[in-house]
Design a protein around this motif. Structure first.
Motif, PDB file in Angstrom:
ATOM      1  N   GLN A 172       0.822  -1.206   0.000  1.00  0.00           N
ATOM      2  CA  GLN A 172       0.000   0.000   0.000  1.00  0.00           C
ATOM      3  C   GLN A 172       0.865   1.268   0.000  1.00  0.00           C
ATOM      4  O   GLN A 172       0.550   2.242  -0.679  1.00  0.00           O
ATOM      5  N   ARG A 173       1.948   1.239   0.774  1.00  0.00           N
ATOM      6  CA  ARG A 173       2.873   2.379   0.778  1.00  0.00           C
ATOM      7  C   ARG A 173       3.498   2.570  -0.595  1.00  0.00           C
ATOM      8  O   ARG A 173       3.654   3.694  -1.074  1.00  0.00           O
ATOM      9  N   PHE A 174       3.868   1.460  -1.258  1.00  0.00           N
ATOM     10  CA  PHE A 174       4.457   1.536  -2.593  1.00  0.00           C
ATOM     11  C   PHE A 174       3.456   2.101  -3.593  1.00  0.00           C
ATOM     12  O   PHE A 174       3.794   2.952  -4.409  1.00  0.00           O
ATOM     13  N   LEU A 175       2.217   1.630  -3.520  1.00  0.00           N
ATOM     14  CA  LEU A 175       1.204   2.142  -4.441  1.00  0.00           C
ATOM     15  C   LEU A 175       0.971   3.639  -4.231  1.00  0.00           C
ATOM     16  O   LEU A 175       0.746   4.383  -5.192  1.00  0.00           O
ATOM     17  N   GLY A 176       1.042   4.085  -2.980  1.00  0.00           N
ATOM     18  CA  GLY A 176       0.953   5.518  -2.710  1.00  0.00           C
ATOM     19  C   GLY A 176       2.130   6.272  -3.317  1.00  0.00           C
ATOM     20  O   GLY A 176       1.970   7.367  -3.874  1.00  0.00           O
ATOM     21  N   HIS A 177       3.306   5.673  -3.217  1.00  0.00           N
ATOM     22  CA  HIS A 177       4.510   6.267  -3.808  1.00  0.00           C
ATOM     23  C   HIS A 177       4.365   6.344  -5.333  1.00  0.00           C
ATOM     24  O   HIS A 177       4.706   7.351  -5.949  1.00  0.00           O
ATOM     25  N   CYS A 178       3.837   5.274  -5.933  1.00  0.00           N
ATOM     26  CA  CYS A 178       3.611   5.256  -7.386  1.00  0.00           C
ATOM     27  C   CYS A 178       2.583   6.308  -7.794  1.00  0.00           C
ATOM     28  O   CYS A 178       2.744   6.972  -8.825  1.00  0.00           O
ATOM     29  N   GLY A 179       1.549   6.449  -6.986  1.00  0.00           N
ATOM     30  CA  GLY A 179       0.536   7.458  -7.278  1.00  0.00           C
ATOM     31  C   GLY A 179       1.107   8.866  -7.257  1.00  0.00           C
ATOM     32  O   GLY A 179       0.781   9.700  -8.113  1.00  0.00           O
ATOM     33  N   ALA A 180       1.991   9.124  -6.306  1.00  0.00           N
ATOM     34  CA  ALA A 180       2.636  10.445  -6.242  1.00  0.00           C
ATOM     35  C   ALA A 180       3.515  10.659  -7.466  1.00  0.00           C
ATOM     36  O   ALA A 180       3.545  11.762  -8.029  1.00  0.00           O
ATOM     37  N   ALA A 181       4.217   9.622  -7.918  1.00  0.00           N
ATOM     38  CA  ALA A 181       5.054   9.732  -9.117  1.00  0.00           C
ATOM     39  C   ALA A 181       4.174  10.009 -10.344  1.00  0.00           C
ATOM     40  O   ALA A 181       4.500  10.857 -11.180  1.00  0.00           O
ATOM     41  N   PHE A 182       3.070   9.302 -10.440  1.00  0.00           N
ATOM     42  CA  PHE A 182       2.140   9.513 -11.551  1.00  0.00           C
ATOM     43  C   PHE A 182       1.648  10.957 -11.571  1.00  0.00           C
ATOM     44  O   PHE A 182       1.611  11.608 -12.619  1.00  0.00           O
ATOM     45  N   ASP A 183       1.285  11.468 -10.389  1.00  0.00           N
ATOM     46  CA  ASP A 183       0.803  12.851 -10.313  1.00  0.00           C
ATOM     47  C   ASP A 183       1.875  13.846 -10.736  1.00  0.00           C
ATOM     48  O   ASP A 183       1.567  14.834 -11.414  1.00  0.00           O
ATOM     49  N   LEU A 184       3.121  13.603 -10.357  1.00  0.00           N
ATOM     50  CA  LEU A 184       4.202  14.510 -10.758  1.00  0.00           C
ATOM     51  C   LEU A 184       4.413  14.497 -12.273  1.00  0.00           C
ATOM     52  O   LEU A 184       4.899  15.462 -12.840  1.00  0.00           O
ATOM     53  N   MET A 185       4.024  13.418 -12.924  1.00  0.00           N
ATOM     54  CA  MET A 185       4.173  13.325 -14.371  1.00  0.00           C
ATOM     55  C   MET A 185       2.950  13.852 -15.112  1.00  0.00           C
ATOM     56  O   MET A 185       3.082  14.491 -16.144  1.00  0.00           O
ATOM     57  N   PHE A 186       1.752  13.598 -14.577  1.00  0.00           N
ATOM     58  CA  PHE A 186       0.544  13.871 -15.349  1.00  0.00           C
ATOM     59  C   PHE A 186      -0.394  14.932 -14.782  1.00  0.00           C
ATOM     60  O   PHE A 186      -1.327  15.331 -15.459  1.00  0.00           O
ATOM     61  N   HIS A 187      -0.191  15.380 -13.562  1.00  0.00           N
ATOM     62  CA  HIS A 187      -1.106  16.360 -12.979  1.00  0.00           C
ATOM     63  C   HIS A 187      -1.043  17.657 -13.791  1.00  0.00           C
ATOM     64  O   HIS A 187       0.037  18.137 -14.138  1.00  0.00           O
ATOM     65  N   PRO A 188      -2.203  18.268 -14.094  1.00  0.00           N
ATOM     66  CA  PRO A 188      -2.219  19.505 -14.891  1.00  0.00           C
ATOM     67  C   PRO A 188      -1.346  20.616 -14.301  1.00  0.00           C
ATOM     68  O   PRO A 188      -0.789  21.424 -15.050  1.00  0.00           O
ATOM     69  N   GLU A 189      -1.205  20.647 -13.001  1.00  0.00           N
ATOM     70  CA  GLU A 189      -0.418  21.684 -12.337  1.00  0.00           C
ATOM     71  C   GLU A 189       1.057  21.682 -12.782  1.00  0.00           C
ATOM     72  O   GLU A 189       1.717  22.707 -12.753  1.00  0.00           O
ATOM     73  N   TYR A 190       1.573  20.506 -13.198  1.00  0.00           N
ATOM     74  CA  TYR A 190       2.996  20.391 -13.529  1.00  0.00           C
ATOM     75  C   TYR A 190       3.276  20.359 -15.031  1.00  0.00           C
ATOM     76  O   TYR A 190       4.433  20.254 -15.435  1.00  0.00           O
ATOM     77  N   GLN A 191       2.253  20.457 -15.856  1.00  0.00           N
ATOM     78  CA  GLN A 191       2.456  20.306 -17.291  1.00  0.00           C
ATOM     79  C   GLN A 191       3.265  21.443 -17.916  1.00  0.00           C
ATOM     80  O   GLN A 191       3.938  21.229 -18.921  1.00  0.00           O
ATOM     81  N   ASP A 192       3.253  22.626 -17.314  1.00  0.00           N
ATOM     82  CA  ASP A 192       4.063  23.721 -17.854  1.00  0.00           C
ATOM     83  C   ASP A 192       5.565  23.465 -17.665  1.00  0.00           C
ATOM     84  O   ASP A 192       6.389  24.108 -18.310  1.00  0.00           O
TER      85      ASP A 192
END
Length: 140
Positions: free
Chosen positions: A17-37
């Motif tokens: 579960q901790r790993f999946l949370g870590h993966c989710g944070a990595a995914f957000d850093l790659m795909f979250h609209p806030e970071y696309q610029d």
């Protein structure tokens, strides 16, 4: 098939579960609209993906090595000195937390926690990885 004891299975699931949370944070850093610029060129995208991948690799490696039962062996013969093969003398007391040491891996820095042992003959301090680790075979 060997099944893990219930407490080991629970620890494994908690780690998953901790790993999946870590993966989710990595995914957000790659795909979250806030970071696309910050990810306009291919080089920027590649650098972010490589950094996130390395972060996941070092996290997995650190968790796996520190969860190893040999990180804090109990009730077993003392580990052998990597130089002379004689039994080591424990430096880390059972009531003390094992010391941390930084290891540089192919993916980056990993912090290991291992008990320290001393060979009084060779006058070296060593951090055994387990009974299968052998000097000269990338074990120590």
């Amino acid at each position: 098939m060997n099944e893990a004891p219930p407490d080991a299975a629970a620890r494994r699931e908690e780690l998953r579960q901790r790993f999946l949370g870590h993966c989710g944070a990595a995914f957000d850093l790659m795909f979250h609209p806030e970071y696309q610029d910050q990810l306009v060129t291919f080089d920027q995208r590649e650098e972010r993906a490589v950094d996130l991948g390395r972060d996941l690799i070092t996290w997995l490696l650190q968790q796996h090595v520190n969860a190893d039962a040999q990180a804090r062996p109990d009730g077993q013969p003392p580990p052998a000195c990597p130089k002379c093969g004689r039994p080591g003398q424990r430096l880390t007391q059972p009531d003390q937390p094992p010391p941390k040491r930084q290891v540089t891996t192919q993916a980056g820095e990993v912090t290991l926690t291992r008990e320290r042992w001393r060979c009084t003959t060779c006058r070296v301090v060593f951090f055994p990885l387990g009974p299968e680790a052998a000097a000269g075979h990338r074990g120590l």
